[in-house]
Design a protein around this motif. Structure first.
Motif, PDB file in Angstrom:
ATOM      1  N   UNK A  35      38.023  37.214  44.017  1.00  0.00           N
ATOM      2  CA  UNK A  35      36.747  36.571  44.292  1.00  0.00           C
ATOM      3  C   UNK A  35      35.791  37.578  44.916  1.00  0.00           C
ATOM      4  N   UNK A  36      34.525  37.211  44.914  1.00  0.00           N
ATOM      5  CA  UNK A  36      33.498  38.057  45.518  1.00  0.00           C
ATOM      6  C   UNK A  36      32.149  37.639  45.005  1.00  0.00           C
ATOM      7  N   UNK A  37      31.091  37.959  45.732  1.00  0.00           N
ATOM      8  CA  UNK A  37      29.741  37.595  45.284  1.00  0.00           C
ATOM      9  C   UNK A  37      29.372  38.320  44.001  1.00  0.00           C
ATOM     10  N   UNK A  38      28.327  37.827  43.331  1.00  0.00           N
ATOM     11  CA  UNK A  38      27.837  38.507  42.126  1.00  0.00           C
ATOM     12  C   UNK A  38      27.475  39.954  42.464  1.00  0.00           C
ATOM     13  N   UNK A  39      27.895  40.859  41.593  1.00  0.00           N
ATOM     14  CA  UNK A  39      27.626  42.272  41.830  1.00  0.00           C
ATOM     15  C   UNK A  39      28.654  42.962  42.697  1.00  0.00           C
ATOM     16  N   UNK A  40      29.747  42.265  43.018  1.00  0.00           N
ATOM     17  CA  UNK A  40      30.764  42.850  43.894  1.00  0.00           C
ATOM     18  C   UNK A  40      31.626  43.889  43.197  1.00  0.00           C
ATOM     19  N   UNK A  41      31.618  43.889  41.844  1.00  0.00           N
ATOM     20  CA  UNK A  41      32.425  44.852  41.102  1.00  0.00           C
ATOM     21  C   UNK A  41      33.643  44.246  40.433  1.00  0.00           C
ATOM     22  N   UNK A  42      33.697  42.929  40.322  1.00  0.00           N
ATOM     23  CA  UNK A  42      34.875  42.261  39.771  1.00  0.00           C
ATOM     24  C   UNK A  42      35.091  42.592  38.288  1.00  0.00           C
ATOM     25  N   UNK A  43      34.036  42.475  37.502  1.00  0.00           N
ATOM     26  CA  UNK A  43      34.169  42.756  36.067  1.00  0.00           C
ATOM     27  C   UNK A  43      34.441  44.236  35.817  1.00  0.00           C
ATOM     28  N   UNK A  44      33.828  45.091  36.615  1.00  0.00           N
ATOM     29  CA  UNK A  44      34.116  46.521  36.490  1.00  0.00           C
ATOM     30  C   UNK A  44      35.583  46.800  36.770  1.00  0.00           C
ATOM     31  N   UNK A  45      36.132  46.109  37.761  1.00  0.00           N
ATOM     32  CA  UNK A  45      37.550  46.279  38.082  1.00  0.00           C
ATOM     33  C   UNK A  45      38.417  45.898  36.887  1.00  0.00           C
ATOM     34  N   UNK A  46      38.101  44.785  36.234  1.00  0.00           N
ATOM     35  CA  UNK A  46      38.840  44.390  35.037  1.00  0.00           C
ATOM     36  C   UNK A  46      38.726  45.468  33.955  1.00  0.00           C
ATOM     37  N   UNK A  47      37.525  46.011  33.769  1.00  0.00           N
ATOM     38  CA  UNK A  47      37.338  47.037  32.746  1.00  0.00           C
ATOM     39  C   UNK A  47      38.124  48.307  33.054  1.00  0.00           C
TER      40      UNK A  47
END
Length: 239
Positions: A35-47
């Motif tokens: 979890x994390x706010x928008x722009x926290x880097x979650x999708x980048x982490x998945x990539x």
């Protein structure tokens, strides 16, 4: 056995550091929520986990192998399966044909070799009744199920779910969560990014919180959600 381990992983785009010295490990059979706010880097982490992005620093280890520089398609065939936030099935193919395509390419096998496995996944994801329907005719809930089923069809050791509950009604969300729980009960290792917290915390054993690309907490869901820092940063509350 550790399925995935990230050690001091960082990624920047120009001057913007979107993943900052991230370290964590996921043992086999565990479900980890992110979890994390928008722009926290979650999708980048998945990539970075899937190989769509390559880390600038640090190490990504999958099933004991260093895959930091390994391309995305190779990671799929090693056992990294991923669903995307916006389902994009082959709308002109049937549900079953979508699974056959994912399985054949993801596992590097002929369609005849993967048919039985695809049929089992249709049962596990509550899609057997829609097997011969065109993917373009599905409701949002069934499109989400198909997105998850296509990821499962690649034969993953690790299943990544990207905001799969987003946009669903409460009843649809509960139905999807029941399916995810059933997959997890069978031993599927899962990392799940989600904003629908009650859905996420009903499945995962641990939560990881990202903020500005940094891990600010990881642990049991109740412990993490009770954290003052998490409530201030993620929930926007003054505690």
């Amino acid at each position: 056995m550790t399925v995935l381990e990230l050690t001091n992983v960082s990624k920047s785009f120009g001057a913007l550091k979107v993943t900052d010295d991230v370290s964590f490990a996921v043992p086999k059979g565990q479900a980890l929520g992110i979890i994390g706010p928008n722009g926290a880097g979650k999708s980048t982490l998945f990539n970075l986990i899937t190989g769509n992005y390559l880390a600038d620093a640090g190490t990504v280890t999958f099933l004991g192998q260093d895959v930091t520089r390994v391309p995305a398609m190779t990671r799929v065939r090693m056992g990294v399966g991923r669903s995307f936030q916006i389902p994009q099935p082959f709308e002109g193919l049937t549900v079953f044909e979508n699974l056959l395509t994912a399985a054949a390419f993801g596992q590097g096998k002929r369609e005849a070799e993967v048919e039985a496995g695809c049929a089992a996944i249709l049962r596990d994801t509550e899609l057997l009744r829609r097997a011969n329907d065109l993917a373009g005719s599905l409701s949002l809930l069934d499109r989400k199920r198909l997105e998850m089923a296509r990821a499962m069809a690649t034969g993953p050791e690790l299943l990544l779910l990207d905001e799969i509950a987003g946009g669903l009604t409460e009843g649809e969300c509960q139905a999807l969560v029941a399916t995810i729980k059933a997959l997890h009960t069978k031993g599927t290792t899962i990392i799940w990014i989600e904003h629908v917290l009650h859905a996420l915390t009903s499945v995962v054993e641990r939560l990881l919180v990202l903020d500005f690309g940094k891990v600010i907490g990881i642990g049991a869901p109740a412990e993490i959600m009770a954290s003052r820092q998490v409530q201030e940063i993620y929930l926007g509350l003054e505690v």
